[in-house]
Design a protein around this motif. Sequence first.
Motif, PDB file in Angstrom:
ATOM      1  N   TYR A  90       0.827  -1.215   0.000  1.00 29.56           N
ATOM      2  CA  TYR A  90       0.000   0.000   0.000  1.00 29.56           C
ATOM      3  C   TYR A  90       0.858   1.260   0.000  1.00 29.56           C
ATOM      4  CZ  TYR A  90      -3.182  -3.720   0.914  1.00 29.56           C
ATOM      5  OH  TYR A  90      -3.872  -4.900   0.796  1.00 29.56           O
ATOM      6  N   ALA A 115      -6.225  -3.629  -2.561  1.00 27.02           N
ATOM      7  CA  ALA A 115      -5.271  -2.948  -3.445  1.00 27.02           C
ATOM      8  C   ALA A 115      -5.955  -2.566  -4.760  1.00 27.02           C
ATOM      9  CB  ALA A 115      -4.072  -3.846  -3.711  1.00 27.02           C
ATOM     10  N   ARG A 138      -4.484   0.923   3.266  1.00 21.54           N
ATOM     11  CA  ARG A 138      -3.446   0.483   4.198  1.00 21.54           C
ATOM     12  C   ARG A 138      -4.031   0.304   5.605  1.00 21.54           C
ATOM     13  NH1 ARG A 138       0.949   1.150   7.676  1.00 21.54           N
ATOM     14  NH2 ARG A 138       2.998   0.843   6.720  1.00 21.54           N
ATOM     15  N   ALA A 168      -4.901   4.987  -1.035  1.00 20.41           N
ATOM     16  CA  ALA A 168      -3.788   4.123  -0.620  1.00 20.41           C
ATOM     17  C   ALA A 168      -3.703   4.068   0.900  1.00 20.41           C
ATOM     18  CB  ALA A 168      -2.475   4.630  -1.213  1.00 20.41           C
TER      19      ALA A 168
END
Lengths: 208, 208
Positions: free
Chosen positions: B102, B169, B189, B185
């Motif tokens: 990530y 993802a 994460r 992102a």
Amino acid sequence: MTERLTPRETHANLDSAQDLAARASVIAAANGLFYARGIHAVGMDELRAASGVPLKRLYRIFPSKDAIVEAVLLDWRRLWSAGIGAAVDAAAEPKDRLLAIYDFLAGWFGSEGFRGCAFVNSFGELGAQSGRVAEIVREQKAGFQEFVFKLAAEAGAPPGLGPQLAILAEGAITTAAISGSVEPARQARAAAEILIGAAVPPLAVKSV
Amino acid sequence: MTERLTPRETHANLDSAQDLAARASVIAAANGLFYARGIHAVGMDELRAASGVPLKRLYRIFPSKDAIVEAVLLDWRRLWSAGIGAAVDAAAEPKDRLLAIYDFLAGWFGSEGFRGCAFVNSFGELGAQSGRVAEIVREQKAGFQEFVFKLAAEAGAPPGLGPQLAILAEGAITTAAISGSVEPARQARAAAEILIGAAVPPLAVKSV
DNA sequence: TGGAGCAGAGAACGAGCGTTCTCTCCAGTT
DNA sequence: AACTGGAGAGAACGCTCGTTCTCTGCTCCA
């Protein structure tokens, strides 16, 4: 309000009604064809044949193919909102309403002709060339994020959960489209359950 | 092994070397142009101008535009594997290696010209028409799933975690491409950390 | 009933693209 | 030095597609 109309005016009105029907027919045909085969791949003549609307009338209703593309994108938005809205509204508990998103996806992925998110496909195909397409797709995705965000808030989750659940849904759609499997919906659902559980501690814990 | 070559053969060999260089130049040019503007939108003449390879030689090296598309897809796969492999290998702890995915995405999303996943874009544009494109894209995604799956296994996670992290993802890439933000992102994460934590109870818990 | 106007079908047009061909020029061989 | 083979530049070709035009026939008004 209800004025008398001369026969010619009546005729003009009927024309408008016909135009409306033709418009709907074109959008329905374009909807299916664009989704199944992509936008460039479908020509105006095929659209004419599939909709039954003559080219001349077609160009009277829509000034260009771009206008049809835009109308179809807006129609997709309406269909998506209605579909997922109904699926979510069928559940009562806030957590179930969140999870209903992934059950809805599972049904969609398994349906005949599923080919991923129409908005993402259109964005990939035309987003770099048509600002209007990119704009509508952005609006659609922002709307979905907002939708999930509100559902998460109703479930008492902190603001971070909404985007996470939306990303899971988005990833499931893409993964299912490419792999051709329904599994991503179940996998995303399982992940969502964990994330929801972590964000919204069950009341049961407090009572124990 | 090292035979004498007549001058003509030497010349022929130099031609092969030139072809190799030209091939690389074409792929590099096509890589950038296809990614930025889509595949139909880039014509052979533009490819010729951008690569500096004359049309005649271009058609000697590649039998058709489709062959260039295929070569570019394979090049993208190589670049992606190398990029994410390096990012993951920079971390030592299994969990950090998973999370490095990530962080890699965050860097990519923030980079100039980011326009989403090249494979997903190509699939949306041509997947319905070109079986070869669909095949390569499927392979690429299956390879990524496998990659994440192995990393998850090395972290001691049950098999369900890999697909969940891969879906996160994938969703982050699509969401970032359309929204133009790097946020997905970070959001992915954070979700990954929770999922990993739930799947792999920290050793610290056992020692307490 | 004669005429005006509009609808439909499909040909036509112009642009763009992938691919091939032609023409010119030059390097290397004899 | 004349010749041959191939490379490069770009024109040409054939096709597709979006868009417009033409022609025919019908329907509605006077």
